[in-house]
Motif scaffolding. Structure first.
Motif, mmCIF file in Angstrom:
data_model
loop_
_atom_site.group_PDB
_atom_site.id
_atom_site.type_symbol
_atom_site.label_atom_id
_atom_site.label_comp_id
_atom_site.label_asym_id
_atom_site.label_seq_id
_atom_site.Cartn_x
_atom_site.Cartn_y
_atom_site.Cartn_z
ATOM 1 N N PHE A 152 3.061 2.093 0.878
ATOM 2 C CA PHE A 152 4.531 2.083 0.846
ATOM 3 C C PHE A 152 5.042 0.721 1.340
ATOM 4 O O PHE A 152 5.922 0.105 0.739
ATOM 5 N N LYS A 153 4.449 0.255 2.420
ATOM 6 C CA LYS A 153 4.876 -1.021 3.004
ATOM 7 C C LYS A 153 4.613 -2.164 2.023
ATOM 8 O O LYS A 153 5.490 -3.003 1.776
ATOM 9 N N GLU A 154 3.412 -2.163 1.442
ATOM 10 C CA GLU A 154 3.057 -3.238 0.507
ATOM 11 C C GLU A 154 3.953 -3.227 -0.730
ATOM 12 O O GLU A 154 4.222 -4.263 -1.322
ATOM 13 N N HIS A 177 6.874 -2.982 -0.978
ATOM 14 C CA HIS A 177 8.094 -3.768 -0.800
ATOM 15 C C HIS A 177 7.879 -5.248 -1.070
ATOM 16 O O HIS A 177 8.825 -6.014 -1.109
ATOM 17 N N ASN A 187 12.217 -2.541 -3.618
ATOM 18 C CA ASN A 187 11.986 -1.188 -3.127
ATOM 19 C C ASN A 187 12.705 -0.950 -1.825
ATOM 20 O O ASN A 187 12.457 0.020 -1.127
ATOM 21 N N ALA A 188 13.582 -1.844 -1.483
ATOM 22 C CA ALA A 188 14.290 -1.705 -0.223
ATOM 23 C C ALA A 188 15.157 -0.464 -0.268
ATOM 24 O O ALA A 188 15.478 0.054 -1.329
ATOM 25 N N GLY A 189 15.525 -0.010 0.869
ATOM 26 C CA GLY A 189 16.304 1.226 0.903
ATOM 27 C C GLY A 189 15.388 2.418 1.112
ATOM 28 O O GLY A 189 15.829 3.504 1.440
ATOM 29 N N GLY A 190 14.106 2.192 0.930
ATOM 30 C CA GLY A 190 13.136 3.240 1.279
ATOM 31 C C GLY A 190 13.088 4.409 0.330
ATOM 32 O O GLY A 190 12.383 5.383 0.581
ATOM 33 N N GLN A 191 13.788 4.331 -0.777
ATOM 34 C CA GLN A 191 13.857 5.525 -1.618
ATOM 35 C C GLN A 191 12.818 5.515 -2.733
ATOM 36 O O GLN A 191 13.121 5.738 -3.903
ATOM 37 N N ILE A 192 11.579 5.216 -2.362
ATOM 38 C CA ILE A 192 10.474 5.421 -3.299
ATOM 39 C C ILE A 192 9.466 6.329 -2.609
ATOM 40 O O ILE A 192 9.396 6.357 -1.377
ATOM 41 N N PRO A 193 8.686 7.066 -3.384
ATOM 42 C CA PRO A 193 7.727 7.972 -2.765
ATOM 43 C C PRO A 193 6.644 7.200 -2.017
ATOM 44 O O PRO A 193 6.380 6.047 -2.320
ATOM 45 N N GLY A 194 6.051 7.860 -1.060
ATOM 46 C CA GLY A 194 4.880 7.284 -0.402
ATOM 47 C C GLY A 194 5.148 6.877 1.030
ATOM 48 O O GLY A 194 6.288 6.649 1.426
ATOM 49 N N ILE A 195 4.040 6.820 1.793
ATOM 50 C CA ILE A 195 4.128 6.351 3.174
ATOM 51 C C ILE A 195 2.917 5.457 3.453
ATOM 52 O O ILE A 195 1.987 5.404 2.651
ATOM 53 N N GLY A 196 2.966 4.758 4.570
ATOM 54 C CA GLY A 196 1.812 3.995 5.014
ATOM 55 C C GLY A 196 1.702 2.634 4.352
ATOM 56 O O GLY A 196 2.660 2.105 3.789
ATOM 57 N N ARG A 197 0.486 2.094 4.424
ATOM 58 C CA ARG A 197 0.245 0.729 3.953
ATOM 59 C C ARG A 197 0.766 0.500 2.530
ATOM 60 O O ARG A 197 1.412 -0.497 2.240
#
Ligand SMILES: Cc1cc2nc3c(=O)[nH]c(=O)nc-3n(C[C@H](O)[C@H](O)[C@H](O)COP(=O)(O)OP(=O)(O)OC[C@H]3O[C@@H](n4cnc5c(N)ncnc54)[C@H](O)[C@@H]3O)c2cc1C
Ligand code: SF4
Lengths: 565, 173
Positions: free
Chosen positions: A406-408, A410, A394-404
């Motif tokens: 989103f971080k998890e 990855h 999921n690197a590159g940040g181009q998936i929906p979502g924020i916060g824990r």
């Protein structure tokens, strides 16, 4: 008496082999390299962790515009801030193209040439590649058949170290391999589906010049197993991939017979019409601008196909007013590369509970089937695909979502994606050529290259078909989200497999070299970089350059022993 | 929790190499910009970028975006890597995102700010990836790349291994 028995021009992929083979046969060899020395301890950056990379390892945009305006756009995946010293600065090494054409001349000038930066895919040419020109009445016939070169492939693979599988395919002959990098389960599924839906197509492991079970000789040279880091474009402290710097030059060095001179730009070869022999090589020192002459009994040109052609064209004399060994007028012509820009990617399902460990250097290969097992094609020759299936991450940040969450996310491998891209054969065409620029020179007063290369109809049609085939194979494997965009044919030269500029053939009137890579016109001149290629095949070519170089050295040595040269 | 040095030394021991020690000595920070010395962002811009980056990648049992200085890193990236056009675009992007989040965003408490950003994120990642949110997607990409390029992000979050030593195509999760 000459200064040296032999001079090798260029220390790259093929020059390293010339140096090794000639030194091991007892010749005193001078290797002339136009670039500076690369010292692994000082210049390799493969051990730099990501957090020590400056600016995400991106070269500053203004610096790209100034120095890397060809190299960076041409090969952005390998030209980085940390390894930019492996690449030429375009403003120091200019070239031009004829209006309406384009050319990517992507390269590095230093010890070992592009063998430091290559991607190490290593496939033999097959029997059909040596007969295609003859069968189709294209260009000239190869003066060599697969059976003749086979033992030399064995020889160079054993020394270089190639990891791969024995697949038993006639068109892509098996070689001498160390254990290959196993396919992922997603790739195995793709293989099963493709091979059952399209009998005659195969999906195999990539064959890559990496050590996975080093021989004693490789260990003696300080080489060890590949550590699956995929840092190869930055050098390799483990010397695990084949390069001249890791293998052939050290082998030449240990004979005590090699002299390697850096910053020596070869300008021309000196010809003596009375003996019909070369007497030596003229150079200009890249740093001091001093001119020097070195004499030798034998010259091997390994400067790479464009540079070697230019050296020949620059070596004019009364006997050869159009350039040395160029009575056929074929020097600089028939410039070929491979063609890409067609392929597909998509998501492949059923592997969500799996991830991978390690970063292997190669994935899958789909050997050529067009006009081999499938004869219904609207084009001649064919292409192979390189590719692989791995977790998208999921690197590159181009998936929906924020916060824990989103971080998890990855931490999870994400969906698996498969992608394949075609490498197709370009047909030889004498109008595709490099010449000396009529009035522009570089800062050492050498004429710059002028390219005039464009693709023919066959190349265009082939890639359209390759695009369709790619999507069809992904569909057969049940992939979703398939992207197979419109074909975006690569600029000539962009695949960095330039070749053919001094082709070999049986007839001195229509070819530059004979079957031993020896100039028809000048017996003590051998050209064993990709210049000799009579046609391009579709396989990554370096292993073939190695095999032909080793064979040519063996032949040259015999001629020397018989006092013929 | 192990220190970074311990983790790195663990890696070195696990591959039995000494040559790697040199590469691992002296940790570079993912921080081209020294605290307080902005080279690209205005103080309002960095405040916004910092707030957004911490909402996207918060501190959990591992460090968050601010802990590894993501916004300072982006400040340096724009100052050192970007050309005039990219810089201008980035300024414009930040302004645009600020506008989309509204003036009050800066003052919102964590939960409200989170809701607001989550809302923007949902719109930005709608199936057709609307153009009007490309600035946000691009910033999110940079923040994420910067975070995972940091030592903490790479080692702790992604369990990145410098020298895997072998290839295993199949690890069951
Ligand atoms: C990113 C990248 C990926 C690649 N991937 C693959 C792959 O997967 N598989 C594959 O088979 N091939 C690959 N290649 C191509 C491969 O690198 C070349 O085929 C190979 O290096 C060619 O060998 P060479 O000896 O002809 O030239 P080089 O290796 O380029 O060496 C030529 C040498 O000659 C020197 N030289 C040039 N002009 C002069 C002069 N006038 N005087 C003195 N010295 C001179 C140069 O400095 C250089 O050191 C790749 C290349 C690149 C850059
Ligand atoms: S992946 Fe293998 S060959 Fe490539 S740099 Fe790492 S150890 Fe060397």
């Amino acid at each position: 008496m000459t200064d040296f028995d032999a001079i090798v021009v260029g220390s790259g992929m093929s020059g390293g082999w010339s140096a090794k083979e000639l030194c091991e046969r007892g010749l005193k060899v001078l290797v002339l390299e136009r670039g500076p020395e690369i010292k692994p301890d000082r210049d390799y950056v493969d051990q730099l962790p990501p957090w020590e990379e400056k600016n995400l390892d991106r070269i500053a945009q203004e610096e790209i515009d100034k120095h890397y305006f060809k190299q960076y756009p041409g090969v952005a995946y390998a030209v980085k801030e940390s390894n930019k010293h492996f690449w030429v600065k375009d403003d120091d090494h200019p070239y031009e193209t004829v209006e309406g054409t384009d050319y990517d001349w992507l390269r590095g000038y230093h010890t070992a040439g592009r063998s430091i930066m290559w991607s190490r895919q290593s496939y033999r040419m097959g029997p059909q590649d040596f007969t295609a020109n003859k069968d189709e009445g294209v260009a000239v016939d190869w003066p060599v058949r697969y059976d003749e070169i086979k033992p030399w492939y064995d020889y160079v693979e054993e020394f270089a170290g190639v990891a791969g599988n024995l697949d038993g395919l006639e068109q892509l002959p098996d070689g001498v391999y160390q254990p290959g990098f196993e396919l992922t389960d997603a790739e195995k599924l793709f293989k099963t589906k493709v091979e059952s839906s399209f009998p005659g197509r195969n999906v195999i492991q990539a064959r890559v010049a990496h050590l996975t079970n080093p021989t004693d000789e490789q260990r003696e040279l300080g080489r060890t197993n590949c550590q699956a880091r995929n840092r190869c474009h930055f050098g390799c402290a483990f010397k695990a991939y084949f390069s001249s710097l890791h293998a052939t030059l050290p082998a030449a060095e240990r004979t005590g017979n090699m002299t390697l001179v850096h910053n020596a730009i070869v300008q021309s070869l000196e010809y003596d019409p009375e003996q019909n022999r070369l007497t030596g090589v003229r150079i200009v020192d890249a740093e001091t601008n001093e001119h020097r002459f070195y004499s030798s009994r034998l010259v091997f040109l390994n400067a790479s196909p464009i540079a070697s052609a230019m050296i020949l064209l620059q070596s004019k004399s009364e006997t050869f007013p159009n350039g040395l060994a160029n009575t056929s007028d074929q020097v600089g012509r028939n410039l070929m590369d491979h063609i890409s820009g067609a392929g597909a990617n998509g998501l492949i399902h059923g592997f969500e509970n799996q991830k991978i460990f390690g970063r292997r250097p190669g994935g899958i290969y789909i050997p050529r089937y067009a006009n081999i097992t499938e004869k219904d094609k609207p084009y001649s020759r064919g292409f192979g695909y390189q590719g692989g299936a791995s977790p998208l991450g999921n690197a590159g940040g181009q998936i929906p979502g924020i916060g824990r969450e989103f971080k998890e996310a990855h931490k999870s491998p994400g969906p698996w994606r498969i992608s394949i891209g075609a490498f197709g054969e370009q047909l030889p065409n004498p109008n595709n050529r490099v010449t000396l620029h009529p009035n522009k020179t570089d800062k050492w007063n050498n004429p710059i290259a002028l390219f005039n290369v464009s693709y023919g109809e066959n190349e265009h049609i082939m890639l359209q078909e390759a695009n369709k085939d790619a999507a069809a194979m992904l569909e057969a494997a049940g992939c979703t989200n398939i992207n197979s965009n419109t074909v975006n044919l690569t600029v000539p030269g962009n695949r960095i497999h330039e070749m053919g500029s001094a082709r070999m053939g049986n007839d001195p009137d229509t070819s530059v070299l004979n079957r031993w890579c020896q100039a028809h016109d000048v017996p003590n001149l051998f050209v064993t970089d990709g210049s000799f290629m009579t046609s391009a095949a579709c396989q990554n070519p370096s292993i073939s350059y190695m095999a032909f170089t080793a064979r040519a050295c063996d032949h040259a040595m015999k001629l020397m022993q018989e006092n013929i040269i | 929790m192990k220190t970074r040095r311990e983790i790195l030394q663990g890696l070195i021991v696990s591959i039995g190499g000494s040559s790697l020690l040199t590469a691992c000595d002296g940790f570079a920070k993912i921080a081209p910009t020294v605290d307080g010395e902005l080279r690209f962002y205005s103080s309002e811009e960095i405040e916004l970028v910092t707030k957004i980056s911490d909402l996207i990648i918060p501190r959990t049992d591992t460090p968050g975006a601010s802990d590894v200085n993501v916004s300072g890193f982006l400040d340096g990236l724009m100052a050192e890597w970007a050309n005039a056009e990219t810089r201008e675009n980035h300024h414009r992007d930040i302004k645009r995102i600020g506008g989309q989040l509204g003036d009050s965003f800066r003052e919102l408490d964590e939960q409200d700010a989170k809701n607001k950003l989550a809302n923007l994120d949902t719109r930005a990642y709608a199936a057709d990836r609307p153009d009007e949110y490309s600035a946000y997607r691009s910033l999110k990409g940079l923040i994420t790349q910067a975070y995972f390029a940091s030592e903490e992000g790479r080692l702790l979050e992604q369990q990145w291994v410098a020298v895997p030593g072998r290839w295993n195509p199949r690890v069951e999760i």
